[in-house]
Write an enzyme that holds these catalytic residues in place. Structure first.
Site, PDB file in Angstrom:
ATOM      1  N   LYS A 247      80.669 -64.437  13.575  1.00 45.65           N
ATOM      2  CA  LYS A 247      80.729 -63.379  14.599  1.00 45.65           C
ATOM      3  C   LYS A 247      79.745 -63.676  15.727  1.00 45.65           C
ATOM      4  CE  LYS A 247      82.272 -59.947  11.187  1.00 45.65           C
ATOM      5  NZ  LYS A 247      81.990 -58.768  10.363  1.00 45.65           N
TER       6      LYS A 247
ATOM      7  N   ASP B 284      83.294 -51.392  14.298  1.00 43.82           N
ATOM      8  CA  ASP B 284      84.132 -51.559  13.098  1.00 43.82           C
ATOM      9  C   ASP B 284      85.186 -50.444  13.027  1.00 43.82           C
ATOM     10  OD1 ASP B 284      83.481 -53.806  11.520  1.00 43.82           O
ATOM     11  OD2 ASP B 284      81.741 -52.808  10.648  1.00 43.82           O
TER      12      ASP B 284
ATOM     13  N   GLN C 114      77.094 -55.263   8.062  1.00 44.45           N
ATOM     14  CA  GLN C 114      78.029 -56.015   7.224  1.00 44.45           C
ATOM     15  C   GLN C 114      78.038 -55.455   5.799  1.00 44.45           C
ATOM     16  OE1 GLN C 114      79.978 -58.424   8.515  1.00 44.45           O
ATOM     17  NE2 GLN C 114      80.964 -58.960   6.588  1.00 44.45           N
TER      18      GLN C 114
HETATM   19  N1  GUN Z   1      82.841 -56.825   5.124  1.00 45.12           N
HETATM   20  C1  GUN Z   1      84.092 -57.327   5.041  1.00 45.12           C
HETATM   21  N2  GUN Z   1      84.806 -57.016   6.142  1.00 45.12           N
HETATM   22  C2  GUN Z   1      83.990 -56.298   6.940  1.00 45.12           C
HETATM   23  C3  GUN Z   1      84.156 -55.694   8.210  1.00 45.12           C
HETATM   24  O1  GUN Z   1      85.222 -55.741   8.841  1.00 45.12           O
HETATM   25  N3  GUN Z   1      83.067 -55.039   8.698  1.00 45.12           N
HETATM   26  C4  GUN Z   1      81.899 -54.959   8.019  1.00 45.12           C
HETATM   27  N4  GUN Z   1      80.891 -54.291   8.599  1.00 45.12           N
HETATM   28  N5  GUN Z   1      81.713 -55.514   6.843  1.00 45.12           N
HETATM   29  C5  GUN Z   1      82.757 -56.180   6.302  1.00 45.12           C
END
Ligand code: GUN
Length: 297
Positions: free
Chosen positions: A52, A119, A96
């Site tokens: 990311k 998100d 995350q």
């Molecule tokens: N863990 C797995 N997928 C995601 C996501 O899309 N966002 C976040 N914050 N954690 C994750």
């Protein structure tokens, strides 16, 4: 011939289109900013947040990464969240998941400023999505919609079976696909671990979306002839490779490919789309917070 849907290519197009919007914002003195917060040292999560951050660098988003020791208190994490909520240069951020066991992820999400919740997990944003007034579409469901659109797959009137009812993928995707919208208007069946006769439900679908986190659960015998298969799963399974594992989806690719008209690979299907839509939401957040209008792809 079965079409192998190239998520990297579609995500690349979206990133290229976002670059123009990012330039507009940056020229106006409002470079979009995205923060990632990682608590603990889950190796898969580390890989995801690194990717990311790399994406941010590539498109000109100001990426900030915050690491918190896995043994730290919830208060420590809440302080970081409060700081990010107050920081005008951070337009969007995410914590995350998974978080360590002593952290209540729901409470974490409730503390995120909904305007910065790229998100789309905050209850206010979930409510708005279900009401048909989404502020941020969660990245993976949005990526699936964009991938179907780019492949020329109509959802209107289609029977879609979503396998998986997670808050991150299954639930929001099902909600988006039933909405009265060009990229919705589908008839959606949501299956999960207590579903009886899963194969009957998947076989009846024009579009199967697998998002249950069970390696290769869905094989070719469970896919209807000519159906479109979207595999959201990313599972690490032990393998005799350098890393000691390989990535497989929730679909058994080789057998499903024989019956599907189009199918996403793992990796290189939905994964890159999820990352592209995070950039999209960050640009949308920056535009909303700064009042600088931009065109979004
Ligand atoms: N863990 C797995 N997928 C995601 C996501 O899309 N966002 C976040 N914050 N954690 C994750």
């Amino acid at each position: 011939m079965t079409e192998i849907i190239d998520g990297n290519a579609v995500a690349g197009q979206i990133r290229a289109e976002l670059t123009g919007a990012i330039e507009t914002l940056t020229d106006a003195g409002s470079q979009p900013g995205l923060a990632t917060v990682l608590m603990g040292d889950d190796p898969a999560s580390q890989t995801y947040v690194n990717m990311k951050q790399r994406d941010c660098e590539e498109v000109g988003i100001d990426g900030v990464h915050v690491e918190i020791d896995g043994g730290a208190s919830a208060e420590t994490l809440y302080e970081t969240i409060a700081d990010l909520n107050d920081d005008p240069d951070v337009h969007g951020y995410l914590v995350q998941s998974p978080v360590p066991d002593h952290i209540d992820y729901r409470e974490v999400i409730r503390r995120i400023d909904p305007a910065k919740d790229v998100d789309g997990f905050h209850p206010e944003n979930v409510g708005r999505l279900v009401a048909g007034d989404a502020r941020f579409r969660p990245c993976t469901p949005h990526g699936v919609q964009k991938l179907l659109e780019a492949t020329g797959v109509e959802t209107e009137g289609a029977d879609v079976t979503v396998v998986g009812r997670s808050d991150i993928v299954g639930k929001p995707l099902a909600n988006l696909l039933i909405q009265k919208a060009d990229d919705g208007n589908a008839t959606v069946t949501v299956c999960h671990s207590r579903t009886e006769d899963l194969a009957t439900k998947t076989r009846a679908a024009d579009i199967v979306v697998a998002a249950c986190g069970v390696p290769e659960l869905i094989d070719g015998s469970m896919i209807g002839e000519g159906a479109v298969v979207v595999d959201v799963g990313v599972n690490r399974v032990d393998a005799d490779t350098e890393k000691g594992y390989e990535l497989v989806g929730d679909v058994e690719f080789e057998s499903a490919k024989e019956v599907a008209s189009a199918i996403t690979p793992v990796p290189g299907g939905v994964g890159p789309m999820t990352r592209a839509m995070l950039l999209y939401n960050t640009v949308a957040a920056a535009s909303a917070q700064t009042g600088v209008d931009v065109d979004l792809p």
